[in-house]
Motif scaffolding. Structure first.
Motif, short mmCIF file in Angstrom:
data_model
loop_
_atom_site.label_atom_id
_atom_site.label_comp_id
_atom_site.label_asym_id
_atom_site.label_seq_id
_atom_site.Cartn_x
_atom_site.Cartn_y
_atom_site.Cartn_z
N ILE A 36 2.58 1.60 -4.68
CA ILE A 36 3.31 2.63 -4.12
C ILE A 36 2.55 2.61 -2.74
CG2 ILE A 36 2.97 5.17 -4.29
CD1 ILE A 36 2.67 4.83 -7.53
N GLN A 37 3.22 2.94 -1.84
CA GLN A 37 2.86 2.96 -0.25
C GLN A 37 3.25 4.33 0.34
OE1 GLN A 37 4.79 0.50 3.29
NE2 GLN A 37 2.96 -0.42 2.46
N VAL A 38 2.18 4.69 1.18
CA VAL A 38 2.29 6.06 2.03
C VAL A 38 2.57 5.49 3.36
CG1 VAL A 38 1.48 8.34 2.38
CG2 VAL A 38 1.15 7.08 0.28
N GLN A 39 3.68 5.99 4.03
CA GLN A 39 3.57 5.89 5.58
C GLN A 39 3.57 6.97 6.30
OE1 GLN A 39 7.09 3.27 6.09
NE2 GLN A 39 6.16 1.53 5.17
N VAL A 40 3.00 7.06 7.46
CA VAL A 40 2.99 8.29 8.30
C VAL A 40 3.66 8.31 9.50
CG1 VAL A 40 1.35 9.73 9.38
CG2 VAL A 40 0.45 8.59 7.55
N TYR A 41 4.49 9.28 9.82
CA TYR A 41 5.43 9.36 10.78
C TYR A 41 5.19 10.52 11.67
CZ TYR A 41 8.15 5.89 8.44
OH TYR A 41 8.53 4.66 7.94
N SER A 55 -7.34 9.82 6.28
CA SER A 55 -7.06 9.48 4.93
C SER A 55 -6.12 10.09 4.31
CB SER A 55 -8.52 9.72 4.10
OG SER A 55 -8.67 11.11 4.30
N VAL A 56 -5.55 9.32 3.22
CA VAL A 56 -4.31 10.06 2.39
C VAL A 56 -4.82 10.17 0.98
CG1 VAL A 56 -2.00 9.57 1.58
CG2 VAL A 56 -2.71 9.10 3.95
N MET A 70 -6.74 0.43 -4.77
CA MET A 70 -6.29 1.39 -3.62
C MET A 70 -6.78 1.09 -2.55
SD MET A 70 -6.39 5.62 -3.79
CE MET A 70 -5.67 5.68 -5.28
N THR A 71 -6.24 1.19 -1.27
CA THR A 71 -6.97 0.93 -0.24
C THR A 71 -8.09 1.99 0.39
OG1 THR A 71 -4.87 1.93 1.04
CG2 THR A 71 -4.83 -0.40 0.89
N ARG A 72 -8.78 1.84 1.12
CA ARG A 72 -9.74 2.82 1.46
C ARG A 72 -9.21 4.04 1.96
NH1 ARG A 72 -14.92 1.47 5.23
NH2 ARG A 72 -14.07 -0.57 4.49
N ASN A 73 -8.05 4.06 2.63
CA ASN A 73 -7.38 5.07 3.39
C ASN A 73 -6.26 5.91 2.50
OD1 ASN A 73 -5.37 3.43 3.75
ND2 ASN A 73 -5.58 3.51 5.89
N GLY A 74 -6.14 5.20 1.25
CA GLY A 74 -5.26 5.66 0.17
C GLY A 74 -3.86 5.52 0.55
N ASP A 78 -1.65 -0.27 -5.85
CA ASP A 78 -1.32 -1.23 -6.48
C ASP A 78 -1.65 -1.08 -8.03
OD1 ASP A 78 -0.42 -2.91 -4.25
OD2 ASP A 78 -2.66 -3.52 -4.02
N GLY A 79 -0.53 -1.56 -8.81
CA GLY A 79 -0.77 -1.26 -10.21
C GLY A 79 0.71 -1.65 -10.99
#
Length: 201
Positions: A36-41, A55-56, A70-74, A78-79
């Motif tokens: 699951i990926q979060v992208q910022v715009y 951070s997210v 999970m990446t440090r910034n959220g 991965d799962g």
């Protein structure tokens, strides 16, 4: 010598988007590894690279999804899916506000963990079953659930695809049997079959 020039755009986040990788298809089977990926715009729809200063907070139900890392910034989780059902996913930007005090638009999505109901066959690249001899093509098997949603399948699902070697030379086949690449070698009608062999639950 011509020297390169570039501009750095410093901007503020306006909204977040959620993606389910590797195929960005929110309907998948049980026991499928995914991210699951979060992208910022920003407000001009430009994707913003975010580092550790931003951070997210991403949340997904542990009843349906086993988190491995999970990446440090959220921004990346991965799962593996572990149970059939609809899994709500949310993300919140925690440490940055948009320009002018406006709130950042937050995404919400649901991962649909489902079971296969039927298969469909496609002949690519033209999706036309009438082709000439010596024509390279791919036979693709797509899997759908009972609500007619296409399901991303990985190694948790196995499909047995068969095509006559008298008419079709197979060059490669995916491990799960959903794509056969090859070339037609003889004029005639070539039966193609696909059978769902197994689904790990």
């Amino acid at each position: 010598v011509k020297l390169p020039a570039a501009s750095v755009v410093v901007t503020q986040p306006a909204y977040l988007r959620l993606f389910l990788l590797p195929h960005n298809n929110w309907a998948i089977t049980v026991d499928e590894p995914c991210s699951i990926q979060v992208q910022v715009y920003d407000r001009n729809n430009h994707r913003i690279h975010i580092g550790d200063a931003v951070s997210v907070r991403s949340m997904v139900s542990e009843e349906y999804f086993r988190v491995y890392s999970m990446t440090r910034n959220g921004t990346v989780i991965d799962g593996t899916t572990i149970k059939v059902g609809t899994v709500p996913v949310t993300a919140t930007l925690e440490s940055v506000r948009a320009i002018g005090g406006a709130e950042v638009k937050l995404p919400a999505a649901s991962v649909v963990v489902t079971q296969p109901a039927y298969l469909r066959l496609f002949l690519l690249p033209h999706n036309n079953w009438a082709i000439t001899v010596d024509e390279p093509c791919s036979i693709q098997v797509q899997v759908y659930d009972r609500n007619n949603h296409r399901i991303h399948i990985g190694d948790a699902v196995s499909v047995r695809s068969m095509v006559s070697e008298e008419y079709f030379r197979v060059y490669s086949m995916t491990r799960n049997g959903t794509v056969i690449d090859g070339t037609t070698i003889k004029v005639g009608t070539v039966p193609v079959t696909a059978t769902l062999e197994s689904v790990r639950a």
